[in-house]
Scaffold this motif. Structure first.
Motif, short mmCIF file in Angstrom:
data_model
loop_
_atom_site.label_atom_id
_atom_site.label_comp_id
_atom_site.label_asym_id
_atom_site.label_seq_id
_atom_site.Cartn_x
_atom_site.Cartn_y
_atom_site.Cartn_z
N UNK A 199 0.84 -1.21 0.00
CA UNK A 199 0.00 0.00 0.00
C UNK A 199 0.88 1.26 0.00
N UNK A 200 2.05 1.18 0.66
CA UNK A 200 2.99 2.30 0.62
C UNK A 200 3.49 2.53 -0.81
N UNK A 201 3.81 1.44 -1.50
CA UNK A 201 4.28 1.55 -2.89
C UNK A 201 3.22 2.19 -3.78
N UNK A 202 1.97 1.79 -3.56
CA UNK A 202 0.88 2.33 -4.38
C UNK A 202 0.70 3.82 -4.09
N UNK A 203 0.78 4.17 -2.81
CA UNK A 203 0.62 5.58 -2.43
C UNK A 203 1.72 6.41 -3.09
N UNK A 204 2.95 5.87 -3.07
CA UNK A 204 4.08 6.58 -3.70
C UNK A 204 3.83 6.75 -5.19
N UNK A 205 3.36 5.67 -5.82
CA UNK A 205 3.11 5.72 -7.26
C UNK A 205 2.06 6.79 -7.57
N UNK A 206 1.01 6.83 -6.75
CA UNK A 206 -0.09 7.78 -7.02
C UNK A 206 0.35 9.22 -6.84
N UNK A 207 1.32 9.42 -5.92
CA UNK A 207 1.84 10.79 -5.71
C UNK A 207 2.61 11.27 -6.95
N UNK A 208 3.07 10.25 -7.73
CA UNK A 208 3.81 10.55 -8.96
C UNK A 208 5.26 10.69 -8.66
#
Ligand code: DC
Length: 208
Positions: A199-208
């Motif tokens: 979920x941390x990885x996904x959050x990072x990805x979404x932040x761009x």
């Protein structure tokens, strides 16, 4: 958004992929069930594991909405699934359904062996989830016991090793991480730890 989750059997990828999909409200597809459904159809029809014509016909006629989970989880079905999964025509027949599924909105999580490499090479996020062979065989053993099946750890270990070898060494779409996949070794992690990391990885990805 498309999230590809690949890895060998019993690495915990199904659990994490399902959990991510739930948290994000995305659609989830366990692509192994497609190969298992073809394997089950072959066993029910008494076909042998090298009958590519029959396996391809079953794959083309497959209706994924008819999935019956319990029937698909046995070691017999898993072994036959691994054989039909090595057949290029079977893989081809199942490709379109997987690609269409991946387009579902607002997003989709697909778990399998070749999602990041073949099915969705343009996936937004690619994870390759793995664990040591012994840990994976141990998890599979517990899973089968929980289903009420009489199994021995040694034979589960042998089955897991044989299937992984076949899945990883086949000529078409072998199990392997895409070049841009993020590797996650779950051997020493709890489910919760794996999910939190992803979920941390996904959050990072979404932040761009
Ligand atoms: O993940 P599973 O054990 O349910 O998969 C069943 C078989 O299907 C396994 O031998 C690997 C194969 N498979 C595959 O070749 N490609 C996929 N995308 C998913 C599963």
């Amino acid at each position: 958004m498309i999230i590809a989750v690949d890895g060998p059997s019993a690495a915990g990828k199904g659990t994490v992929a399902r959990a991510i999909a739930k948290q994000l409200g995305y659609h989830f597809l366990d692509t192994g069930t497609l190969y298992r459904m073809v394997g089950l159809a072959m066993l029910k029809a008494g076909k042998s594991g090298d009958d590519e014509a029959s396996a391809t016909a079953f794959a083309k006629a497959l209706d994924p909405s008819l999935v019956r989970e319990e029937e698909l989880r046995s070691e017999n079905v898993a072994a036959m699934a691994s054989k039909v999964a090595a057949m290029p025509a079977v893989r081809q027949a199942l490709l379109d359904y997987q690609r269409q599924f991946a387009k579902r909105q607002p997003g989709a999580v697909l778990d399998g062996r070749d999602i990041g490499t073949v099915v969705c090479p343009d996936a937004d996020l690619k994870l390759f989830v793995t664990a040591s062979t012994e840990v994976r065989a141990g998890r599979r053993f517990e899973e089968l016991k929980a289903l009420g099946q009489k199994v021995h750890y040694e034979s589960v270990l042998e089955d897991v090793m044989a299937r992984d070898e076949r899945d990883a060494s086949r000529a078409t779409a072998p199990t392997r991480p895409a070049d841009d996949a993020i590797l996650i070794d779950t051997s020493d992690l709890t489910r919760e730890e794996v999910l939190a990391a992803v979920m941390d990885l996904i959050a990072e990805y979404k932040k761009g």
